[in-house]
Design an enzyme around this catalytic site. Structure first.
Site, PDB file in Angstrom:
ATOM      1  N   HIS A  14       0.836  -1.209   0.000  1.00  0.00           N
ATOM      2  CA  HIS A  14       0.000   0.000   0.000  1.00  0.00           C
ATOM      3  C   HIS A  14       0.874   1.262   0.000  1.00  0.00           C
ATOM      4  O   HIS A  14       0.691   2.151  -0.833  1.00  0.00           O
ATOM      5  CB  HIS A  14      -0.917  -0.029   1.236  1.00  0.00           C
ATOM      6  CG  HIS A  14      -1.754   1.190   1.402  1.00  0.00           C
ATOM      7  ND1 HIS A  14      -3.066   1.239   0.975  1.00  0.00           N
ATOM      8  CD2 HIS A  14      -1.489   2.404   1.943  1.00  0.00           C
ATOM      9  CE1 HIS A  14      -3.559   2.434   1.257  1.00  0.00           C
ATOM     10  NE2 HIS A  14      -2.617   3.154   1.844  1.00  0.00           N
ATOM     11  N   GLU A  15       1.811   1.337   0.933  1.00  0.00           N
ATOM     12  CA  GLU A  15       2.647   2.541   1.031  1.00  0.00           C
ATOM     13  C   GLU A  15       3.527   2.719  -0.205  1.00  0.00           C
ATOM     14  O   GLU A  15       3.686   3.829  -0.700  1.00  0.00           O
ATOM     15  CB  GLU A  15       3.487   2.522   2.311  1.00  0.00           C
ATOM     16  CG  GLU A  15       2.673   2.580   3.596  1.00  0.00           C
ATOM     17  CD  GLU A  15       1.721   3.769   3.723  1.00  0.00           C
ATOM     18  OE1 GLU A  15       1.912   4.803   3.043  1.00  0.00           O
ATOM     19  OE2 GLU A  15       0.770   3.669   4.514  1.00  0.00           O
TER      20      GLU A  15
ATOM     21  N   HIS B 173       1.646   4.307  -2.957  1.00  0.00           N
ATOM     22  CA  HIS B 173       1.605   5.774  -2.874  1.00  0.00           C
ATOM     23  C   HIS B 173       2.854   6.393  -3.493  1.00  0.00           C
ATOM     24  O   HIS B 173       2.768   7.429  -4.155  1.00  0.00           O
ATOM     25  CB  HIS B 173       1.477   6.233  -1.423  1.00  0.00           C
ATOM     26  CG  HIS B 173       0.128   6.044  -0.818  1.00  0.00           C
ATOM     27  ND1 HIS B 173      -1.056   6.329  -1.484  1.00  0.00           N
ATOM     28  CD2 HIS B 173      -0.229   5.598   0.418  1.00  0.00           C
ATOM     29  CE1 HIS B 173      -2.076   6.071  -0.676  1.00  0.00           C
ATOM     30  NE2 HIS B 173      -1.614   5.612   0.478  1.00  0.00           N
TER      31      HIS B 173
ATOM     32  N   CYS C   8      -8.054   3.743  -2.908  1.00  0.00           N
ATOM     33  CA  CYS C   8      -9.000   3.159  -3.852  1.00  0.00           C
ATOM     34  C   CYS C   8     -10.347   2.926  -3.156  1.00  0.00           C
ATOM     35  O   CYS C   8     -10.380   2.477  -2.005  1.00  0.00           O
ATOM     36  CB  CYS C   8      -8.427   1.826  -4.350  1.00  0.00           C
ATOM     37  SG  CYS C   8      -9.486   0.977  -5.535  1.00  0.00           S
TER      38      CYS C   8
ATOM     39  N   CYS D 164      -9.143  -3.907  -2.612  1.00  0.00           N
ATOM     40  CA  CYS D 164      -7.859  -3.489  -3.191  1.00  0.00           C
ATOM     41  C   CYS D 164      -6.867  -3.139  -2.088  1.00  0.00           C
ATOM     42  O   CYS D 164      -7.220  -2.540  -1.071  1.00  0.00           O
ATOM     43  CB  CYS D 164      -8.078  -2.274  -4.095  1.00  0.00           C
ATOM     44  SG  CYS D 164      -6.560  -1.650  -4.872  1.00  0.00           S
TER      45      CYS D 164
ATOM     46  N   CYS E 290      -6.323  -3.902  -7.322  1.00  0.00           N
ATOM     47  CA  CYS E 290      -7.494  -4.158  -8.168  1.00  0.00           C
ATOM     48  C   CYS E 290      -7.072  -3.855  -9.613  1.00  0.00           C
ATOM     49  O   CYS E 290      -6.016  -3.250  -9.844  1.00  0.00           O
ATOM     50  CB  CYS E 290      -8.661  -3.272  -7.730  1.00  0.00           C
ATOM     51  SG  CYS E 290      -8.455  -1.513  -8.110  1.00  0.00           S
TER      52      CYS E 290
ATOM     53  N   CYS F 183      -6.227  -0.057 -10.245  1.00  0.00           N
ATOM     54  CA  CYS F 183      -4.973   0.369  -9.611  1.00  0.00           C
ATOM     55  C   CYS F 183      -3.776  -0.300 -10.267  1.00  0.00           C
ATOM     56  O   CYS F 183      -2.719   0.316 -10.422  1.00  0.00           O
ATOM     57  CB  CYS F 183      -5.007   0.088  -8.107  1.00  0.00           C
ATOM     58  SG  CYS F 183      -6.100   1.212  -7.201  1.00  0.00           S
TER      59      CYS F 183
END
Length: 180
Positions: free
Chosen positions: A126-127, A130, A137, A142, A161, A164
């Site tokens: 996740h990070e 970014h 999202c 996701c 997803c 993304c």
């Protein structure tokens, strides 16, 4: 990937593999830098994630496209009482911590995957998402969905997803091409 403190070696190896799989890039592990005492806020008894992110470029190799700090300390950001991790949006650096990701009896990780590792992989992906310019999202499955707590982290998948993923591939190509 830069270990900072007491992070299990097998978790680092698994995390590196998950990042290779999701981003299609090689992952190098640096020497453990120890806990980032420079980021400690003694009053809060927590570590400022933004100070860690600012220091990461001085620690990692200059050629690194992205840098992920991995630690076991309690992180905060000045606008949040705690964070699982933080990243420079469309930048180079991110940090994640195991501190608030420890399992609870109700957690439901992927079969065969320890809850802490499962959560750590999701937060790291996740990070790093970014850092490649991906925003939160709306798809709750996701990996880029926003996690307000470990329950949210447990519900999402450790991958992007389709929307993304497409955006990530575009940003990856752009970042690599431009040498960002």
């Amino acid at each position: 990937m830069v270990p900072m403190g007491a992070v299990r070696a097998d978790y680092l190896r698994s995390l590196a593999e998950a990042m290779r799989e999701q981003f299609g890039l090689p992952v190098e592990l640096t020497a453990n830098q120890g806990r980032p005492v420079y980021a400690l806020d003694a009053k809060r008894k927590q570590y400022n994630s933004q100070l860690i992110i600012r220091k990461l470029p001085q620690i990692a190799p200059a050629y690194a496209l992205k840098i992920l700090g991995v630690t076991d300390i309690d992180l905060f950001s000045p606008i949040f009482s705690y964070v699982f991790g933080e990243a420079q949006f469309h930048g180079r650096c991110a940090v994640v911590s195991t501190f608030r990701l420890h399992p609870n009896p109700e957690s439901n990780p992927r079969p065969g995957c320890p809850p802490l590792l499962d959560r750590l992989e999701k937060e790291a992906i996740h990070e790093l998402g970014h850092t490649f310019g991906l925003r939160h999202c709306p798809d709750p499955d996701c990996v880029m969905s926003y996690s307000v707590g470990v329950d949210c982290a447990d519900r999402k998948f450790p991958y992007f997803c389709p929307s993304c993923r497409d955006l990530l591939l575009w940003h990856l190509a752009t970042d690599i091409f431009l040498g960002a």
